[in-house]
Scaffold this motif. Structure first.
Motif, PDB file in Angstrom:
ATOM      1  N   ILE A   1       5.690  -3.784  -8.963  1.00 17.31           N
ATOM      2  CA  ILE A   1       6.391  -2.511  -9.133  1.00 17.31           C
ATOM      3  C   ILE A   1       7.235  -2.530 -10.397  1.00 17.31           C
ATOM      4  O   ILE A   1       7.332  -1.529 -11.123  1.00 17.31           O
ATOM      5  CB  ILE A   1       7.252  -2.216  -7.889  1.00 17.31           C
ATOM      6  CG1 ILE A   1       6.347  -1.928  -6.682  1.00 17.31           C
ATOM      7  CG2 ILE A   1       8.192  -1.045  -8.142  1.00 17.31           C
ATOM      8  CD1 ILE A   1       7.087  -1.787  -5.378  1.00 17.31           C
TER       9      ILE A   1
ATOM     10  N   GLY B   1       4.900  -8.118  -4.627  1.00 15.19           N
ATOM     11  CA  GLY B   1       4.793  -6.664  -4.708  1.00 15.19           C
ATOM     12  C   GLY B   1       5.902  -6.077  -5.546  1.00 15.19           C
ATOM     13  O   GLY B   1       5.693  -5.142  -6.329  1.00 15.19           O
TER      14      GLY B   1
ATOM     15  N   SER C   1       8.981  -2.602  -2.323  1.00 14.71           N
ATOM     16  CA  SER C   1       7.894  -3.473  -1.881  1.00 14.71           C
ATOM     17  C   SER C   1       8.009  -3.756  -0.391  1.00 14.71           C
ATOM     18  O   SER C   1       7.027  -3.676   0.359  1.00 14.71           O
ATOM     19  CB  SER C   1       7.931  -4.782  -2.678  1.00 14.71           C
ATOM     20  OG  SER C   1       6.920  -5.665  -2.241  1.00 14.71           O
TER      21      SER C   1
ATOM     22  N   ALA D   1       0.946  -4.917  -7.067  1.00  7.70           N
ATOM     23  CA  ALA D   1       1.850  -4.360  -6.058  1.00  7.70           C
ATOM     24  C   ALA D   1       1.090  -3.947  -4.799  1.00  7.70           C
ATOM     25  O   ALA D   1       1.448  -4.338  -3.686  1.00  7.70           O
ATOM     26  CB  ALA D   1       2.606  -3.167  -6.645  1.00  7.70           C
TER      27      ALA D   1
END
Length: 657
Positions: A138, A134, A154, A96
């Protein structure tokens, strides 16, 4: 494992993100081959390491995608079942943070060949890849509990990185102005302490006094270096945008902490699209925090205080505090069975008293500033350049296209929900809401085409504030209906678009950082010291049109301040063609009042508005400042930092001092 909709959505996101990655790499390789082959990939260990790590993470996700189909589970779920919990969190956090931070790193200049990221299609692909990968990282850390909000988080993380990239480089000890007028702002802030700093009282600025009052605060703590003042301005930009967003989200009463946090970040990024200038947010924050339908007199006091501040901001912001109170009244207070004229009693009071307070504050400031009242008239006499509503060299996006871009996602949601719930809110409330938005939209358009503007959408700042407020109230179901309750349409794709659009905006205008050469600047400062101190020692007078902050921060000492004709005010008067001010300037030039003048390189070409940015501004400066200056003074020296030293022309052609 159950192959539910959530798992299908994650696989779709993985497929899309991998496709975007392939498109991005394909575009990057083709670009590199077109420029100089693939040689730049191997010139630096940073390139090899960074690109290899990025490709490795992408391959990891592809492997997880393939495995998920065999395991009948999402990649993140399969990984959590295979590995220990702490390993999953570490892997997810690395993925992430790596993808979210990469756009800012790529544009920071830390990597070699920053020109790789300059084409917008390349940056768009980079943005999409970072958001999706990302988001998957997460989802690992949060165990898929937040669903599509992982991609929102993100995207907003990328946006925060881009904003920090934009503002943090401004914290610098570079001694000269970082832009055309960047350091002039600190000079005008210093005028509130002129007696202590310069030994004389100096009239205050007729332009943006509220902004300079905020910039004056560090001067209350003694002789701080220039980097501290730049740091303070960054705090104002980011901190007050964040605080305004906090004030709005507080009114929305969002229960979920994670959603509340994301909403605050989104609000700050939305305001910085304009940007909404930090001194203007102080007209908004108190009303958002303390407006209360049940306490109209309390609200009126808040409107008066905010309007007093608006009175020393800008004329088009005079009505904003009162209008904001009216807007909140319309959103939160149903009409019921009362007649519309009784319903509008307090809104009328808020608007009227707020305007009176703003004009009173302006009148008091004019009286205290030491400036003649006609110095404040330039706003109403400057030319209007309507072509800047459309794409032009000054603003290739164009004001209309830019504001449509920023507004469209919110207007889709607002328009659909307004049509769907039109009958549930009385028409008098709808008319008030639309009127306020329309007035500030039209006013922002007019101010945007004033000469000196039109290079961004910041003059539509009040409209952006009210649009954000209406969109947020709809999205969080906070508008109180007159009949039944509202049925709000909030499809995930539209909410994603609303969340991502500010990030795309900041990505579009992000560019690799260009750092000025501080060594050359200090060498130029030494020359400036020598010239100006020598002229002063010989009894001469030195006028800093540019770089006056060198006196403010003691970088140049022993040179008395000449308070007239500083760059910002001189440019404003030139654009407004203020004859009283300019005739006084010409008279001083003809009589050689100053022995040395410090100014930017006095270029004389007249520019074409169809080909050159800020052509009208340049032409006003050339015709009304540079040419009269060159008739009476000559250039003695031009420094590498684009600073010129000018001395009077004499009959025998000799220079002085």
């Amino acid at each position: 494992m159950k192959n539910n909709k959530s798992e299908q959505h994650q696989r779709q996101f993985l497929v899309i993100s991998w496709s975007l990655w392939l498109v991005f790499v394909w575009g990057l390789i083709n670009w590199a081959q077109a420029v100089n082959g693939l040689g730049f990939f191997v010139v630096s260990w940073k390139w090899r390491l960074g690109l290899g790590a990025w490709i490795g993470l992408a391959i990891l996700w592809v492997g997880l995608l393939i495995t998920s189909y065999f395991q009948d589970a999402t990649p993140s779920l399969w990984l959590r079942q295979t590995l220990r919990g702490w390993i999953v969190r570490v892997v997810g956090s690395v993925v992430a943070l790596g993808f979210i931070a990469f756009p800012a790193v790529a544009l920071s200049g830390w990597l070699p060949h920053p020109e790789v990221w300059e084409p917008f299609p390349t940056r768009l692909m980079l943005l999409c890849v970072s958001i999706f990968f990302g988001g998957m990282g997460i989802s690992l850390v949060t165990k898929d509990e937040i669903g599509w909000l992982g991609w929102v988080a993100s995207a907003l993380g990328v946006g925060v990185g881009l904003i920090l990239l934009q503002y943090l480089p401004g914290i610098s000890s570079y001694p000269l102005s970082l832009g055309w007028s960047e350091a002039s702002r600190y000079y005008y802030g210093s005028l509130f302490f002129a007696k202590r700093i310069y030994g004389v009282s100096v009239p205050l600025s007729p332009l943006h006094p509220a902004r300079y009052l905020l910039l004056a605060i560090p001067f209350a703590f003694g002789n701080l270096p220039i980097w501290a003042h730049r740091f303070w301005q960054v705090i104002l930009w980011l901190g007050l945008s964040f605080l305004a967003s906090v004030a709005l989200v507080r009114r929305l009463r969002i229960e979920n902490r994670f959603v509340r946090f994301l909403a605050i970040i989104w609000g700050a990024l939305f305001l910085l699209q304009g940007p909404v200038y930090y001194h203007l947010t102080l007209c908004v924050i108190p009303v958002l925090l303390f407006f209360d339908i049940q306490k109209p007199w309390h609200t009126l006091a808040v409107v008066v205080i905010s309007s007093l501040w608006a009175g020393i901001c800008r004329v088009n912001w005079f009505p904003v505090p009162g209008a904001l109170a009216i807007f909140l009244w319309l959103l939160e207070n149903p009409i019921g069975k009362q007649p519309f004229y009784w319903y509008y009693k307090w809104p009328f009071i808020y608007g009227t008293v707020g305007m009176v307070a703003a004009f009173a504050a302006q009148a008091v400031y004019i009286a205290l500033s030491g400036q003649p009242s006609w110095m404040y008239e330039s706003t109403f006499t400057s030319d209007l350049l309507w072509y800047r509503l459309f794409p032009s060299p000054t603003y290739p996006v164009g004001i209309i296209r830019g504001i449509v871009w920023v507004s469209l996602p919110l207007w889709i949601m607002i328009g659909f929900n307004g049509f769907r719930n039109f009958a549930k809110i009385r028409v008098w409330r709808w008319l008030g809401i639309v009127a306020i938005l329309g007035v500030f939209f039209a006013g922002g358009m007019v101010v945007s085409v004033k000469i000196g503007g039109g290079s961004n959408i910041h003059n539509l700042d009040a409209y952006l504030v009210f649009l954000m407020l209406l969109g947020a109230y709809l999205a969080t179901h906070r508008i109180i209906a007159d009949r039944d309750s509202l049925q709000i349409w909030r499809p995930v794709p539209i909410l994603l678009l609303v969340a991502i659009m500010p990030v795309g905006w900041h990505m579009y205008f992000a560019h690799p950082i260009m750092k000025p050469d501080e060594k050359i600047a200090w060498q130029d400062v030494e020359i400036l010291r020598d010239w100006t101190q020598r002229a002063t020692a010989q009894g001469g007078r030195v006028l800093f049109i540019n770089q006056r902050h060198l006196l403010t921060f003691g970088i140049v000492r022993g040179v008395p301040l000449e308070p007239e004709y500083e760059l910002l005010v001189l440019m404003e008067m030139a654009m407004a063609n203020n004859s009283r001010y300019l005739n006084r300037f010409y008279n001083d030039l003809q009589h050689h009042r100053f022995d040395v003048i410090v100014i930017g390189t006095p270029n004389t070409p007249i520019k074409d508005p169809t080909k050159d940015a800020f052509a009208e501004e340049n032409n006003a400066w050339v015709e009304r400042v540079v040419l009269p200056l060159l008739q009476n003074y000559k250039v003695a020296l031009i420094l590498p930092s684009d600073v010129a030293l000018m001395v009077p022309r004499t009959e025998d052609g000799a220079d002085s001092p």
